[in-house]
Design an enzyme around this catalytic site. Sequence first.
Site, PDB file in Angstrom:
ATOM      1  N   SER A 243       0.843  -1.190   0.000  1.00 30.79           N
ATOM      2  CA  SER A 243       0.000   0.000   0.000  1.00 30.79           C
ATOM      3  C   SER A 243       0.878   1.239   0.000  1.00 30.79           C
ATOM      4  O   SER A 243       2.097   1.157   0.075  1.00 30.79           O
ATOM      5  CB  SER A 243      -0.901   0.004   1.234  1.00 30.79           C
ATOM      6  N   LYS A 244       0.223   2.364  -0.084  1.00 32.44           N
ATOM      7  CA  LYS A 244       0.948   3.638  -0.200  1.00 32.44           C
ATOM      8  C   LYS A 244       2.000   3.857   0.890  1.00 32.44           C
ATOM      9  O   LYS A 244       3.035   4.459   0.647  1.00 32.44           O
ATOM     10  CB  LYS A 244      -0.061   4.792  -0.143  1.00 32.44           C
TER      11      LYS A 244
END
Length: 468
Positions: A243-244
């Site tokens: 994820s980010k």
Amino acid sequence: MSSRPVVTRFAPSPTGYLHIGGGRTALFNWLYARGRGGKFLLRIEDTDRERSTPEATAAILQGLRWLGLDWDGEAVSQFAQKDRHAEVAHQMLDRGTAYKCFSTQDEIAAFRAEAEAKGASYAVFQSPWRDADPASHPDAPYVIRMKAPRDGETVIDDQVQGRVVIKNETLDDMIVLRSDGTPTYMLAVVVDDHDMGVTHVIRGDDHLNNAARQQMVYDAMGWAIPVWAHIPLIHGPDGKKLSKRHGATAVGDYHAQGYPAAGMRNYLTRLGWAHGDAEFFTSAQAMEWFDLSGIGRSPARLDFKKLENLCGQHIAITEDAALLHELEAYLAAADRPALTDGQRDLLSRSLYCVKDRAKTFPELLEKAHFALTSRPVVADEASAKALDTVSRGILKSLTPRLQTVSWTKEGLEPILTETAEAHGIGFGKLAAPLRTALAGRSATPSVYDMMLIIGRDETIARLEDAAG
RNA sequence: GGCCCGUUCGUCUAUCGGUUAGGACACCUGGUUUUCAACCAGGUAAGAGGGGUUCGACUCCCCUACGGGCUGCCA
């Protein structure tokens, strides 16, 4: 020889940038097809009209181009095929492998709630319309559902996951055509893959369960089932879903951070796939070696150190002209100022001595700073320390001797070593201030290389600037 | 909840019933060195846990733990 030519495809949804995991999926499909003289197709799965955007499509195409993954023919829009999807749904109706279902979403929700209340472990919706007499059909909106087998099991013979058995009773009669006449993803993929002649479906293992239902559609239509290969997803360094917060997740981020595409391809290919002990290889070798049996079954984590290591090796073997081209593309992607003609000229003459000391493009550019900067050279903090009064004096004594010497390594070497000896210092003690004067940096190529590249006049001018 | 998939050094992996469990990155030590990068020599480091099967299990089976996925008129 294989009985049919290989056709693979990459089918991203245009709802955002090209994810690094998607990039690897595309890479595997590309390698598999290219290594076998087959075709690699691209299909944009844009049937979700609300989330699909042209910007995302453009970003994905750009990401693929940067990675060097060329596809055959035009990218196909899935949405554009909607009439064909509806046609197939109606063919299923005619064949009796699908039926019209008039249940409303409220009724379905109620069914599930009731099943849950009864403590059922799972609630597969069973439509009352499955075997209804068409004469009893009301004049109301309906969806078309596949008439899935309720007994027995569906077997996915997967090249990566092995033989995966799904009990048919756990699968419901999935909707193939919505009440507004648009196809669902499950129908669209199958129809498109069939129509496009896809022989090998290589995709993320988040689709493994879906494969069973898709296979039912193939069966319902009497179509040949493709070779399945569901590859594990990529995880972040901590083993969690990427994820980010893990940093770069978009392929474009890597471009903008200055990783060479060849290094990315090498790294991504090796992530979750192995060919014995091969670690560093070109795409040509990867095409030759790549096969489905070499793909691992467990998710791999991203390791930026290894990525950098491979990138460094690829930068080192890249031809100067191609490297310069990539460097300029990087500058544009990173939103950094473009090269002036003068910088380009000096940089290209410097590549031979900087490309084997950098792992990324920004690092390479930093080491080539002496070629990109111009007088007065501004020293960074680290290199400025090397320039004290003593070393200034040494530089001052050096410049006159540089006026007439032959401007070659052979000519310069004795001058510099003699200067160091005359001042009773090691060569390192002389090289440091020279580096500061010439480059304003403490990590640079050899001082000889720098002097030779920028030339006699510029060298002397920079030394005089520094000597004060 | 149900179903499906996975688990070898810190990381990526090799191994496809019999190996001192190999390689690479990272890390540590020493060497080389004109800084950085590179290079040379060496080192630390692994089969999730528990049961089986077998003469013999990292390899096959079962259970547990942990991780992931699917379970939509999203893709």
